[in-house]
Design a protein around this motif. Structure first.
Motif, PDB file in Angstrom:
ATOM      1  N   LEU A  92      -4.051  -6.714   2.894  1.00 30.36           N
ATOM      2  CA  LEU A  92      -3.737  -6.062   1.610  1.00 30.36           C
ATOM      3  C   LEU A  92      -3.417  -4.587   1.853  1.00 30.36           C
ATOM      4  O   LEU A  92      -2.461  -4.047   1.286  1.00 30.36           O
ATOM      5  N   GLN A  93      -4.215  -3.949   2.678  1.00 30.59           N
ATOM      6  CA  GLN A  93      -4.004  -2.519   2.959  1.00 30.59           C
ATOM      7  C   GLN A  93      -2.676  -2.312   3.665  1.00 30.59           C
ATOM      8  O   GLN A  93      -1.931  -1.364   3.366  1.00 30.59           O
ATOM      9  N   LYS A  94      -2.364  -3.211   4.588  1.00 27.63           N
ATOM     10  CA  LYS A  94      -1.095  -3.113   5.335  1.00 27.63           C
ATOM     11  C   LYS A  94       0.081  -3.254   4.371  1.00 27.63           C
ATOM     12  O   LYS A  94       1.039  -2.486   4.418  1.00 27.63           O
ATOM     13  N   MET A  95      -0.018  -4.216   3.474  1.00 28.33           N
ATOM     14  CA  MET A  95       1.071  -4.448   2.519  1.00 28.33           C
ATOM     15  C   MET A  95       1.207  -3.260   1.577  1.00 28.33           C
ATOM     16  O   MET A  95       2.314  -2.835   1.249  1.00 28.33           O
ATOM     17  N   GLU A  96       0.087  -2.729   1.155  1.00 25.44           N
ATOM     18  CA  GLU A  96       0.110  -1.579   0.244  1.00 25.44           C
ATOM     19  C   GLU A  96       0.855  -0.405   0.882  1.00 25.44           C
ATOM     20  O   GLU A  96       1.612   0.311   0.227  1.00 25.44           O
ATOM     21  N   ALA A  97       0.659  -0.248   2.195  1.00 26.64           N
ATOM     22  CA  ALA A  97       1.324   0.849   2.908  1.00 26.64           C
ATOM     23  C   ALA A  97       2.815   0.575   3.084  1.00 26.64           C
ATOM     24  O   ALA A  97       3.637   1.491   3.098  1.00 26.64           O
ATOM     25  N   GLU A  98       3.185  -0.701   3.180  1.00 27.33           N
ATOM     26  CA  GLU A  98       4.584  -1.031   3.503  1.00 27.33           C
ATOM     27  C   GLU A  98       5.479  -1.179   2.277  1.00 27.33           C
ATOM     28  O   GLU A  98       6.680  -0.934   2.357  1.00 27.33           O
ATOM     29  N   LEU A  99       4.911  -1.613   1.165  1.00 29.40           N
ATOM     30  CA  LEU A  99       5.754  -1.851  -0.014  1.00 29.40           C
ATOM     31  C   LEU A  99       6.235  -0.531  -0.599  1.00 29.40           C
ATOM     32  O   LEU A  99       5.510   0.460  -0.598  1.00 29.40           O
ATOM     33  N   LYS A 100       7.470  -0.553  -1.120  1.00 25.68           N
ATOM     34  CA  LYS A 100       8.106   0.709  -1.527  1.00 25.68           C
ATOM     35  C   LYS A 100       7.700   1.125  -2.937  1.00 25.68           C
ATOM     36  O   LYS A 100       7.707   2.300  -3.266  1.00 25.68           O
ATOM     37  N   HIS A 101       7.416   0.142  -3.787  1.00 30.48           N
ATOM     38  CA  HIS A 101       7.098   0.486  -5.176  1.00 30.48           C
ATOM     39  C   HIS A 101       5.584   0.511  -5.361  1.00 30.48           C
ATOM     40  O   HIS A 101       4.828   0.339  -4.404  1.00 30.48           O
ATOM     41  N   GLU A 102       5.177   0.746  -6.602  1.00 29.38           N
ATOM     42  CA  GLU A 102       3.737   0.910  -6.832  1.00 29.38           C
ATOM     43  C   GLU A 102       2.977  -0.392  -6.568  1.00 29.38           C
ATOM     44  O   GLU A 102       3.481  -1.480  -6.849  1.00 29.38           O
ATOM     45  N   VAL A 103       1.789  -0.241  -6.047  1.00 29.30           N
ATOM     46  CA  VAL A 103       0.950  -1.396  -5.709  1.00 29.30           C
ATOM     47  C   VAL A 103      -0.486  -1.158  -6.176  1.00 29.30           C
ATOM     48  O   VAL A 103      -1.019  -0.068  -6.020  1.00 29.30           O
ATOM     49  N   ILE A 104      -1.060  -2.190  -6.758  1.00 29.68           N
ATOM     50  CA  ILE A 104      -2.515  -2.218  -6.958  1.00 29.68           C
ATOM     51  C   ILE A 104      -2.983  -3.402  -6.131  1.00 29.68           C
ATOM     52  O   ILE A 104      -2.494  -4.525  -6.326  1.00 29.68           O
ATOM     53  N   SER A 105      -3.898  -3.183  -5.203  1.00 29.69           N
ATOM     54  CA  SER A 105      -4.365  -4.336  -4.425  1.00 29.69           C
ATOM     55  C   SER A 105      -5.823  -4.616  -4.766  1.00 29.69           C
ATOM     56  O   SER A 105      -6.640  -3.705  -4.910  1.00 29.69           O
ATOM     57  N   ILE A 106      -6.106  -5.897  -4.941  1.00 29.22           N
ATOM     58  CA  ILE A 106      -7.444  -6.325  -5.366  1.00 29.22           C
ATOM     59  C   ILE A 106      -7.909  -7.451  -4.458  1.00 29.22           C
ATOM     60  O   ILE A 106      -7.266  -8.508  -4.383  1.00 29.22           O
ATOM     61  N   SER A 107      -9.034  -7.209  -3.795  1.00 25.35           N
ATOM     62  CA  SER A 107      -9.589  -8.246  -2.933  1.00 25.35           C
ATOM     63  C   SER A 107     -10.405  -9.196  -3.806  1.00 25.35           C
ATOM     64  O   SER A 107     -11.305  -8.764  -4.528  1.00 25.35           O
ATOM     65  N   TYR A 108     -10.066 -10.486  -3.751  1.00 25.28           N
ATOM     66  CA  TYR A 108     -10.752 -11.439  -4.639  1.00 25.28           C
ATOM     67  C   TYR A 108     -10.681 -12.830  -4.048  1.00 25.28           C
ATOM     68  O   TYR A 108      -9.645 -13.244  -3.529  1.00 25.28           O
ATOM     69  N   ASP A 109     -11.792 -13.558  -4.134  1.00 24.10           N
ATOM     70  CA  ASP A 109     -11.845 -14.942  -3.660  1.00 24.10           C
ATOM     71  C   ASP A 109     -11.702 -15.866  -4.868  1.00 24.10           C
ATOM     72  O   ASP A 109     -12.541 -15.842  -5.783  1.00 24.10           O
ATOM     73  N   LEU A 110     -10.651 -16.656  -4.865  1.00 25.48           N
ATOM     74  CA  LEU A 110     -10.361 -17.493  -6.037  1.00 25.48           C
ATOM     75  C   LEU A 110     -11.350 -18.631  -6.237  1.00 25.48           C
ATOM     76  O   LEU A 110     -11.286 -19.332  -7.255  1.00 25.48           O
ATOM     77  N   MET A 111     -12.251 -18.838  -5.290  1.00 21.31           N
ATOM     78  CA  MET A 111     -13.306 -19.829  -5.518  1.00 21.31           C
ATOM     79  C   MET A 111     -14.276 -19.309  -6.603  1.00 21.31           C
ATOM     80  O   MET A 111     -15.028 -20.077  -7.179  1.00 21.31           O
ATOM     81  N   ASP A 112     -14.245 -17.999  -6.849  1.00 18.60           N
ATOM     82  CA  ASP A 112     -15.063 -17.400  -7.894  1.00 18.60           C
ATOM     83  C   ASP A 112     -14.291 -17.489  -9.208  1.00 18.60           C
ATOM     84  O   ASP A 112     -13.348 -16.735  -9.436  1.00 18.60           O
TER      85      ASP A 112
END
Lengths: 70, 247
Positions: free
Chosen positions: B44-64
């Motif tokens: 997620l952190q890597k993608m946040e750094a690479e994407l050109k537009h605004e990003v909100i990244s949220i770590s979440y396990d969908l089993m929850d």
């Protein structure tokens, strides 16, 4: 080894005593992709052994299979 | 009509691998801001750094299933109202029925259908999304082919197909469109992991899917189209991408 052979016979729904150590897996009608998948699941459940597809594919005989389960 | 997604916010689950990852980069290239939801924090952190537009990244396990609304509350707190959602999270469990445990049925149903339904529920709230927005979920041709070893996976993808149709009817007043993409074999790690167990996989592909394994970009572009204004009259549909396989 005997216990593992019995386990494999159960897995393949064969009568006890059907499998011998030196039997070639590819010559067994029951040795198909579904059995390989079932083997992975059952090993995890029964023996807490996590087999990979590559490990399973590298086995030629029943003995090879028993060894990787160990 | 806008061909691109400039200024729009799209939430993407399953974004750190496979089709979800490809979709994230593609939508960014078409101007979208993204809310990335995944388990792999490093990715997620890597993608946040690479994407050109605004990003909100949220770590979440969908089993929850209990705290899904927190994702949407986070967006709201940051002043974001969503214009689209791509539900791409998924697991592949290939086990013959004779070796099936209940978790092999429950887990795919939980991730593919239950969590998707709850995401849809939250997305459709007026405070979290704009009118005329679009939801796209990854289904699978497995829901139709129902191959051996696919009990949990096929049933859960069939459940998604039903959910899409129900949601599309319930969300129609706000013109929130809901569609699914149902590909056959796509060039992802998930496919190649399954391939290891299928005898003569390449030969099988040549026979049943004559166009070959589908590049991820083909699926990602279809998803982009379904998020765009140009698909404004498509809703409640499950769109197969078969690579020539007749299903």
């Amino acid at each position: 080894m005997k216990e593992k052979i019995v386990f494999l016979e159960e897995l393949m729904e064969l009568d006890e005593g059907s499998l011998q150590e030196d039997m070639i897996l590819d010559e067994l009608e029951e040795w198909d992709s579904l059995t390989r998948l079932a083997l992975m699941a059952e090993c995890k459940e029964r023996y807490e052994v996590y087999l990979t597809a590559d490990q399973i594919r590298s086995c030629v005989t029943i003995k090879d299979l028993c060894n990787i389960i160990n | 009509m806008n061909w691109n997604l400039e200024g729009k916010w799209i939430l993407i689950t399953g974004c750190t691998s496979g089709i979800g990852e490809t979709v994230s980069y593609m939508l960014d290239s078409y101007g979208a801001n993204t809310v990335l939801v995944g388990r792999n924090t490093e990715k997620l952190q890597k993608m946040e750094a690479e994407l050109k537009h605004e990003v909100i990244s949220i770590s979440y396990d969908l089993m929850d299933l209990d705290n899904i609304e927190d994702i949407f509350k986070t967006c709201l707190k940051k002043g974001v109202k969503l214009d689209g959602m791509v539900y791409s999270a998924g697991i592949s469990i290939d086990i013959p029925i004779k070796a099936l445990k209940i978790s092999d049925i429950e887990n795919p149903m939980r991730i593919h259908y239950e969590a998707f339904t709850l995401f849809g529920k939250q997305f459709a709230k007026k405070k979290y999304s704009n009118d005329n927005s679009s939801i796209v979920v990854l289904s699978s041709a497995a829901a139709f082919t129902c191959d051996k070893g696919m009990m949990g996976y096929a049933a859960s993808k069939a459940a998604i197909n039903a959910a899409v149709q129900v949601m599309s009817k319930e969300f129609v007043q706000r013109r929130i469109r809901v569609n699914a993409v149902a590909p056959c074999f796509v060039d992802t790690d998930m496919t190649w992991n399954v391939a290891k167990f299928v005898d003569d996989f390449q030969e099988k592909i040549n026979t049943v899917q004559p166009f070959g394994v589908i590049p991820k970009e083909q699926i990602a572009f279809l998803i982009f189209y379904l998020l765009s204004d140009y698909s404004s009259y498509i809703t409640g549909d499950v769109i197969p991408v078969t690579g020539g396989q007749i299903i």
